[in-house]
Design a protein around this motif. Structure first.
Motif, mmCIF file in Angstrom:
data_model
loop_
_atom_site.group_PDB
_atom_site.id
_atom_site.type_symbol
_atom_site.label_atom_id
_atom_site.label_comp_id
_atom_site.label_asym_id
_atom_site.label_seq_id
_atom_site.Cartn_x
_atom_site.Cartn_y
_atom_site.Cartn_z
ATOM 1 N N VAL A 15 20.945 -31.034 32.214
ATOM 2 C CA VAL A 15 21.680 -32.250 32.559
ATOM 3 C C VAL A 15 21.198 -33.426 31.715
ATOM 4 O O VAL A 15 21.989 -34.270 31.269
ATOM 5 N N ALA A 16 19.896 -33.475 31.465
ATOM 6 C CA ALA A 16 19.312 -34.593 30.719
ATOM 7 C C ALA A 16 19.912 -34.730 29.321
ATOM 8 O O ALA A 16 20.029 -35.847 28.793
ATOM 9 N N GLN A 17 20.310 -33.612 28.719
ATOM 10 C CA GLN A 17 20.877 -33.661 27.371
ATOM 11 C C GLN A 17 22.217 -34.397 27.358
ATOM 12 O O GLN A 17 22.493 -35.192 26.458
ATOM 13 N N ILE A 18 23.044 -34.133 28.355
ATOM 14 C CA ILE A 18 24.345 -34.797 28.432
ATOM 15 C C ILE A 18 24.175 -36.251 28.866
ATOM 16 O O ILE A 18 24.896 -37.142 28.407
ATOM 17 N N THR A 19 23.213 -36.490 29.745
ATOM 18 C CA THR A 19 22.919 -37.867 30.161
ATOM 19 C C THR A 19 22.528 -38.718 28.958
ATOM 20 O O THR A 19 23.002 -39.846 28.777
ATOM 21 N N LYS A 20 21.682 -38.156 28.104
ATOM 22 C CA LYS A 20 21.223 -38.873 26.915
ATOM 23 C C LYS A 20 22.364 -39.087 25.921
ATOM 24 O O LYS A 20 22.499 -40.160 25.316
ATOM 25 N N ALA B 167 15.542 -26.444 35.719
ATOM 26 C CA ALA B 167 16.957 -26.136 35.918
ATOM 27 C C ALA B 167 17.719 -26.255 34.605
ATOM 28 O O ALA B 167 17.559 -27.213 33.852
ATOM 29 N N ARG B 168 18.551 -25.258 34.334
ATOM 30 C CA ARG B 168 19.365 -25.266 33.127
ATOM 31 C C ARG B 168 20.637 -24.475 33.398
ATOM 32 O O ARG B 168 20.697 -23.674 34.333
ATOM 33 N N TYR B 169 21.623 -24.700 32.575
ATOM 34 C CA TYR B 169 22.913 -24.052 32.756
ATOM 35 C C TYR B 169 23.225 -23.161 31.563
ATOM 36 O O TYR B 169 22.909 -23.500 30.416
ATOM 37 N N ILE B 170 23.839 -22.024 31.860
ATOM 38 C CA ILE B 170 24.260 -21.104 30.813
ATOM 39 C C ILE B 170 25.688 -20.665 31.099
ATOM 40 O O ILE B 170 26.213 -20.875 32.197
ATOM 41 N N GLN C 125 19.043 -19.455 43.554
ATOM 42 C CA GLN C 125 19.171 -20.496 42.541
ATOM 43 C C GLN C 125 18.280 -20.231 41.338
ATOM 44 O O GLN C 125 18.654 -20.519 40.200
ATOM 45 N N ASP C 126 17.110 -19.653 41.580
ATOM 46 C CA ASP C 126 16.125 -19.490 40.514
ATOM 47 C C ASP C 126 16.283 -18.195 39.730
ATOM 48 O O ASP C 126 15.625 -18.014 38.703
ATOM 49 N N THR C 127 17.094 -17.269 40.227
ATOM 50 C CA THR C 127 17.203 -15.971 39.565
ATOM 51 C C THR C 127 18.656 -15.566 39.376
ATOM 52 O O THR C 127 19.577 -16.194 39.902
ATOM 53 N N GLY C 128 18.837 -14.482 38.636
ATOM 54 C CA GLY C 128 20.163 -13.909 38.467
ATOM 55 C C GLY C 128 20.354 -12.659 39.303
ATOM 56 O O GLY C 128 21.266 -11.874 39.045
ATOM 57 N N ILE C 129 19.503 -12.463 40.306
ATOM 58 C CA ILE C 129 19.552 -11.250 41.125
ATOM 59 C C ILE C 129 20.907 -11.075 41.801
ATOM 60 O O ILE C 129 21.421 -9.966 41.921
ATOM 61 N N PHE C 130 21.511 -12.178 42.215
ATOM 62 C CA PHE C 130 22.780 -12.099 42.934
ATOM 63 C C PHE C 130 23.987 -12.273 42.009
ATOM 64 O O PHE C 130 25.105 -12.449 42.482
ATOM 65 N N LEU C 131 23.754 -12.218 40.690
ATOM 66 C CA LEU C 131 24.818 -12.441 39.713
ATOM 67 C C LEU C 131 25.036 -11.210 38.847
ATOM 68 O O LEU C 131 24.234 -10.953 37.945
ATOM 69 N N VAL D 253 26.717 -21.271 34.868
ATOM 70 C CA VAL D 253 25.797 -20.686 35.847
ATOM 71 C C VAL D 253 24.480 -21.453 35.806
ATOM 72 O O VAL D 253 23.948 -21.731 34.728
ATOM 73 N N LEU D 254 23.966 -21.799 36.993
ATOM 74 C CA LEU D 254 22.691 -22.506 37.093
ATOM 75 C C LEU D 254 21.551 -21.502 37.188
ATOM 76 O O LEU D 254 21.572 -20.592 38.011
ATOM 77 N N ILE D 255 20.541 -21.687 36.342
ATOM 78 C CA ILE D 255 19.333 -20.870 36.376
ATOM 79 C C ILE D 255 18.135 -21.806 36.498
ATOM 80 O O ILE D 255 18.035 -22.802 35.791
ATOM 81 N N GLY D 256 17.199 -21.486 37.399
ATOM 82 C CA GLY D 256 16.010 -22.310 37.568
ATOM 83 C C GLY D 256 16.253 -23.473 38.507
ATOM 84 O O GLY D 256 17.359 -23.696 38.996
ATOM 85 N N ARG D 257 15.197 -24.226 38.769
ATOM 86 C CA ARG D 257 15.292 -25.354 39.681
ATOM 87 C C ARG D 257 14.373 -26.477 39.221
ATOM 88 O O ARG D 257 13.508 -26.287 38.372
ATOM 89 N N ALA D 258 14.585 -27.652 39.804
ATOM 90 C CA ALA D 258 13.795 -28.842 39.484
ATOM 91 C C ALA D 258 13.812 -29.088 37.971
ATOM 92 O O ALA D 258 14.873 -29.041 37.355
ATOM 93 N N ASN D 259 12.631 -29.315 37.367
ATOM 94 C CA ASN D 259 12.609 -29.641 35.935
ATOM 95 C C ASN D 259 12.875 -28.435 35.037
ATOM 96 O O ASN D 259 12.991 -28.569 33.826
#
Length: 337
Positions: free
Chosen positions: A19-24, A55-58, A91-97, A47-53
């Motif tokens: 998110v920070a990249q688009i914000t910047k 967190a990233r999207y792919i 949220q943190d894994t792709g186990i359910f994806l 798809v959201l992978i990871g959480r807090a700092n």
């Protein structure tokens, strides 16, 4: 400026984005930009992978399906909510994806029930949870270092040994906290798994539904309890069907009113802690009407917490429900029977 298009363009170029990249790049606030990420996520475009700092999207696809297929955490057993732990794993894994709907519901139910048992009964300071998706199998483990399930049953039931405790456990509706639980969690979980192993003290209790048998084995002494669950992602087992199979049709096993539209809360209604959060603060009303329109199913723990435990503690408030489908009404009536 089309923020959504900008996000997708950057993802196509960089493979993953924060998110920070688009914000910047845009100069807009993080809160504003987050709205567009959330919309794209809800539409299944990212798809959201990871959480807090972290967190990233792919982009959805092979990477999303194979990203982070294993997780292990040691949790402090204080104000611990099993549904929030499960949400973090999702949220943190792709186990359910991706995961078939019937398997996802089974994992939701079994994991929250087994973790709730550790939280409620173990008196352990910490609980270790792990989950892994490998080929066509999903496995999870819940491990505490508390009193141990068999020893706990021996003490509460005044039994002689571990074998008597196991026999008591196999009855299906036994619990060491009868005011808060109906004791069916382990029973139903044992019917849903391909294989469920409960180890404590010097015994392993093994439910093998592939071999259609139950085994008891000696084991190296273990402090606390370790529960291992596994199921094939190709399994045709269905949560609602299992509930019905083992209960039959007997269902044995300043405003004054508020309406709660559960469907709009955007979650599955499986665990007790979810029920407590939904009902938190509503005891000031005389009547609570739960609207199940659009809700496909509810877990035994959720229904029991709402219609038995919470209702018993708040007798000045009446809980009603409406728009419940056949599956939801079945679970509610079982609880009220």
């Amino acid at each position: 400026m089309d923020i959504g298009a900008l996000i997708l363009k950057n993802l196509a170029k960089h493979k993953e984005i924060k998110v920070a990249q688009i914000t910047k790049a845009t100069g807009f606030s993080r809160t504003y930009i987050n709205r567009f990420f959330q919309e794209l996520k809800n539409e299944g475009k990212i798809v959201l992978i990871g959480r807090a700092n972290k967190a990233r999207y792919i982009m959805p696809g092979k990477k999303a399906k194979t990203a982070a297929l294993e997780i292990s955490r040691i949790l402090r057993n204080k104000n611990l909510s099993e549904d929030l732990v499960l949400d973090e794993i999702k949220q943190d894994t792709g186990i359910f994806l991706p995961l078939p709907a019937n398997i996802s519901k089974i994992i939701d139910y079994a994991f929250t029930e087994m973790l709730n048992n550790a939280i409620t009964h173990s008196r352990s300071k910490t609980v270790k949870v792990s989950m892994k998706k490998e080929d066509s199998l999903i496995r999870f483990e819940v491990r505490d270092k508390g009193v141990g399930i068999f020893n706990n049953i021996i003490k509460k039931r005044r039994l002689k040994n571990e074998l008597e405790a196991i026999q008591d456990l196999l009855k299906g509706k036994q619990t060491t906290a009868p005011k808060e639980h109906t004791g069916e969690g382990i029973f139903f979980t044992s019917k849903l798994a391909d294989k469920l192993v409960i180890q404590s003290s010097t015994k392993k209790l093994i439910f093998d539904n592939i071999l259609k048998d139950i085994f008891i084995k000696g084991a190296k002494i273990l402090k606390g309890t370790k529960v291992n669950f596994e199921i094939s992602t190709k399994s045709k087992t269905d949560l609602g069907t299992v509930f019905k199979k083992f209960t039959g049709n007997a269902f044995a096993f300043s405003k004054t009113e508020v309406n709660a539209n559960l469907y709009k809360m955007d979650t599955d209604f499986i665990s007790r802690s979810q029920a407590r959060r939904i009902l938190s603060g509503l005891d000031k009303f005389r009547t609570i009407t739960l609207d199940f329109q659009g809700v496909e199913t509810v877990g035994q723990g959720f229904a029991d917490e709402v219609f038995r435990v919470w209702q018993r503690h708040h007798q000045g408030t009446k809980i009603k429900y409406k728009n419940a489908n056949e599956n939801v009404e079945f679970m509610i009536k079982r609880t009220l029977a």
